[in-house]
Design a protein around this motif. Sequence first.
Motif, PDB file in Angstrom:
ATOM      1  N   ASP A 126       0.819  -1.207   0.000  1.00  0.00           N
ATOM      2  CA  ASP A 126       0.000   0.000   0.000  1.00  0.00           C
ATOM      3  C   ASP A 126       0.857   1.264   0.000  1.00  0.00           C
ATOM      4  N   THR A 127       2.066   1.172   0.472  1.00  0.00           N
ATOM      5  CA  THR A 127       2.929   2.348   0.577  1.00  0.00           C
ATOM      6  C   THR A 127       4.336   2.007   0.088  1.00  0.00           C
ATOM      7  N   ALA A 128       5.137   3.043  -0.093  1.00  0.00           N
ATOM      8  CA  ALA A 128       6.537   2.847  -0.463  1.00  0.00           C
ATOM      9  C   ALA A 128       7.274   2.085   0.627  1.00  0.00           C
ATOM     10  N   ALA A 129       6.898   2.323   1.875  1.00  0.00           N
ATOM     11  CA  ALA A 129       7.530   1.604   2.988  1.00  0.00           C
ATOM     12  C   ALA A 129       7.221   0.108   2.900  1.00  0.00           C
ATOM     13  N   ASP A 130       5.986  -0.245   2.493  1.00  0.00           N
ATOM     14  CA  ASP A 130       5.650  -1.659   2.305  1.00  0.00           C
ATOM     15  C   ASP A 130       6.515  -2.266   1.202  1.00  0.00           C
ATOM     16  N   THR A 131       6.668  -1.555   0.105  1.00  0.00           N
ATOM     17  CA  THR A 131       7.481  -2.037  -1.012  1.00  0.00           C
ATOM     18  C   THR A 131       8.924  -2.231  -0.570  1.00  0.00           C
ATOM     19  N   ASP A 132       9.475  -1.271   0.146  1.00  0.00           N
ATOM     20  CA  ASP A 132      10.858  -1.385   0.629  1.00  0.00           C
ATOM     21  C   ASP A 132      11.014  -2.573   1.575  1.00  0.00           C
TER      22      ASP A 132
END
Length: 185
Positions: free
Chosen positions: A136-142
């Motif tokens: 859902d967020t860039a932090a999730d992707t990272d």
Amino acid sequence: MTSSRGYHHGDLRRTLLAAAVEAIDEAGPTALSLRDLARRAGVSHAAPAHHFGDKAGLLTALAAEGFDLLAEALETADDLLAAGVAYVDFAVRHRAHFEVMFRPELYRADDAELVAARGRSGAALRSGVATLSTNDTAADTDRDALAAWSIAHGFATLWLAGALPDRVGADPHDAARTVLRRLFD
């Protein structure tokens, strides 16, 4: 009279990097010496230093090349499982690069070419992870990229060390696909 010995290769830099891969495949990156590379390439002992400065310079160039090759491998994957298998395939096919890339004490980690190549491979991995519906967020992707990298890297490292049980099989691609599928599907 000056000798042209050592410059008959056409691309001495490429020749020296290929000799480094051969030497690392035989004895590992810490045993590498510029003098041995010169001997393998059939050039003067000063030629490697002319192109790379020192051993760290040579290993920096080799790591940068490795990260570029890894980025190319990851960019061909159409999903996260394929990216994981491509990662393992890269490690198996480019063992010398793999052994150097993740040993920053061996090279100049702040080298601009290396930083750019590492960034490309990281972006290729994050691109595959970004397709997960749970991001859902860039932090999730990272976070998911770090998890995927850790799993694929761990499997590749265990495979190269011969530390996996025999029941895993003899084909690294099939073995990686079986193991990674349990986590990525």
